[in-house]
Design an enzyme around this catalytic site. Structure first.
Site, PDB file in Angstrom:
ATOM      1  CG  ASP A 150      -0.837   8.081   4.789  1.00  0.00           C
ATOM      2  OD1 ASP A 150      -1.679   8.943   4.525  1.00  0.00           O
ATOM      3  OD2 ASP A 150      -0.912   6.899   4.395  1.00  0.00           O
ATOM      4  CG  ASP A 205      -5.553   6.085  -0.990  1.00  0.00           C
ATOM      5  OD1 ASP A 205      -5.167   7.209  -0.600  1.00  0.00           O
ATOM      6  OD2 ASP A 205      -5.291   5.036  -0.372  1.00  0.00           O
TER       7      ASP A 205
HETATM    8  C1  GLA Z   1      -3.165   5.944   2.610  1.00  0.00           C
HETATM    9  C2  GLA Z   1      -2.429   6.678   1.502  1.00  0.00           C
HETATM   10  C3  GLA Z   1      -1.992   5.684   0.436  1.00  0.00           C
HETATM   11  C4  GLA Z   1      -1.091   4.631   1.070  1.00  0.00           C
HETATM   12  C5  GLA Z   1      -1.820   3.941   2.221  1.00  0.00           C
HETATM   13  C6  GLA Z   1      -0.881   3.033   3.008  1.00  0.00           C
HETATM   14  O1  GLA Z   1      -4.362   5.399   2.168  1.00  0.00           O
HETATM   15  O2  GLA Z   1      -3.236   7.670   0.953  1.00  0.00           O
HETATM   16  O3  GLA Z   1      -1.317   6.343  -0.616  1.00  0.00           O
HETATM   17  O4  GLA Z   1       0.092   5.237   1.507  1.00  0.00           O
HETATM   18  O5  GLA Z   1      -2.343   4.905   3.132  1.00  0.00           O
HETATM   19  O6  GLA Z   1      -1.525   2.410   4.084  1.00  0.00           O
END
Ligand code: GLA
Length: 405
Positions: A150, A205
């Protein structure tokens, strides 16, 4: 005085420096699996993983091709140990990660973990910055097969460089792992991601809605069609071993059955990784039917790895096309409207063209047999008009098989 023997050091490091690369051949078709985040966030434990692995086998997901079981954020203790090693949260994972990976492997499946290029993960657990080689070594010891990486808390880091460091660390650890770049499309990862990893997120997301944007202050979550529209023009960057990742799916997470079909079909058309984000332990027949539809999955897993494109609009119906191996095509008719819609599609008036990949559906020259991939009925051939009625926010997805003349 001890003097550093530079030539000797270089000889030692040469295998690492000289040949650092990603592990090739790991994702020749889009990866398929499950990730904990969309449904469970940090509320995860080893029992959940074992139950998900069992569900893969018992409910048909494994048979349909789903392989990776990936734990997202929240699997670690809040601090590294005295040697700087990551520690699985002892309450959530008392048996440790190696035993859990063994459980998954014993069922013929693969095991994945999450970390982050920054100092901390997005949920505030220890990130890998400055510990990349040490962490990769630990994942290799645990027999991890997939790493999602990430982009939170990465102040002053160069994205390409940070993903390269982790790629090299995985390579040095010597265990092939699919490397999933999760940088949200902020630094055009499609332009450099194929050198570094096997898939890269193209957006912020996902959230379980048709076309919404939910703001969270400095960032937003995006509905299905928001993500598609954001990135429909990066087709040329995707292909075998390197995929545009439209995010973990929301199928089974509250949209209507029709919307779930559209979402799933579109991820197939886009050649996006098919990573489920629902609670796959629930024996919900409709969701299982959608997610294990082998004909739709075959469109996603097609060996050419071409991302589909929007061909046209006919009223409320949007038409998408994707060239497949052996001269076949997938053609999807999506009802974007709120009332049911009729389509009368005259193939002879539509030459579907993918100039980027030099492929055409030319009904004047070639004939195709048409099958409906959700209802498994025959629609005749491209010699006749395709007549159908499509429910609101639902889809007619077809496969065109070339009939050799
Ligand atoms: C980010 C990523 C998500 C998830 C969260 C976890 O927002 O884009 O897909 O992995 O972190 O904290």
């Amino acid at each position: 005085m001890n003097r550093i023997n530079l030539p000797f050091l270089l000889v030692l490091l040469l295998p690492v420096i000289g040949s650092a690369q990603k592990f090739d051949g790991l994702a020749l078709t889009p990866p398929m699996g499950w990730n904990s985040w969309n449904t469970f966030a940090t509320d995860i434990d080893e029992q959940l993983v074992r139950e998900v692995a069992d569900a893969f086998v018992e409910l048909g997901y494994k048979d349909a091709g789903y392989t990776y079981i990936v734990l997202d954020d929240g699997w670690m203790a809040k601090e590294r140990d005295e040697n700087g090693n990551l520690v699985p949260d002892p309450d959530k994972f008392p048996g440790g990660m190696k035993a859990l990976a063994d459980y998954v492997h014993e069922r013929g499946l693969k095991f994945g973990l999450y970390n982050c290029a920054g100092n901390k993960t997005c949920a505030g657990y220890p990130g890998s910055r400055g510990h990349e080689y040490q962490d990769a070594q630990l994942y290799a010891e645990w027999e991890v097969d997939y790493l999602k990486y990430d982009w939170c808390n990465t102040e002053n880091l160069d994205a390409k460089g940070a993903y390269q460091t982790m790629r090299d660390a995985i390579y040095a650890a010597g265990r092939p792992m699919v490397f999933s770049i999760c940088e949200w499309g902020q630094h055009d990862p499609w332009k450099w991601g194929s050198e570094m990893g096997h898939l890269w997120r193209t957006s912020g997301d996902i959230i379980n809605c048709w076309d919404c944007e939910i703001g969270h202050g400095s960032w937003s979550s995006w509905g299905i069609w928001k993500i598609i529209r954001m990135r429909e023009d990066i087709r040329q960057y995707t292909g075998p071993g390197h995929w545009n990742d439209f995010d973990m799916m929301e199928v089974g997470n509250g949209m209507t059955a029709g919307e779930d079909r559209v979402h799933f079909a579109m991820w197939a058309m886009l050649a996006s990784p098919l990573i489920m984000g629902n609670d796959v332990r629930i024996n919900d027949k409709e969701t299982i039917k959608t997610l294990t539809n082998k004909d739709v999955i075959a469109v996603n897993q097609d060996s050419l790895g071409i991302m589909g494109f929007k061909f046209s609009d006919e009223g409320n119906i949007e038409i998408w096309a994707k060239p497949l191996a052996d001269g076949d095509w997938a053609v999807a008719f999506i009802n974007m409207g709120r009332t049911s819609a009729k389509i009368e599609f005259d193939w002879s008036k539509h030459k579907i063209e993918d100039a980027m990949h030099n492929r055409w559906v030319d009904p004047d020259k070639d004939q195709y047999k048409i099958t409906d991939l959700f209802n498994h009925v025959d629609f005749g051939t491209t010699e006749n008009n395709l007549n159908a009625s499509i429910a609101p926010h639902d889809i007619l997805m077809t496969r065109l098989e070339q009939i050799k003349k």
